[in-house]
Design a protein around this motif. Sequence first.
Motif: not given
Length: 114
Positions: A25-44
């Motif tokens: 619970l304490a780190t899930a949002e950090l993980l979601k933000t990190s992964l969402d940032t990686m996949i936001e663009g069409p490059s990944v």
Amino acid sequence: MESLNVTVETEPRRAVAHLRGEIDLATAELLKTSLDTMIEGPSVSALELDLSQVSFIDCSGLRVLLAVKRSLQRRGGTLSLAHLSPSAERLLTAAGLDDHLVECARGRGPLAPA
């Protein structure tokens, strides 16, 4: 409590995220933000998560993994989990999601090439 560290290797259309620490619970949002940032663009379009150094994961982390998988699938991409730590493997098996989320060869060997 151990913090979460996310390091990323990127290639054209593919990224590998190495996760180290606890996903709860304490780190899930950090993980979601990190992964969402990686996949936001069409490059990944293919994202692989190396879970070998995940010391703990709970349902908060599982929700993030499922959300990221759905997000990638909507765009025609894939999420693969590799190098499962014992903690990650136990949770996925208990939740009945081991076959649903683990698309790599359950391996603890080298990361599969794109």
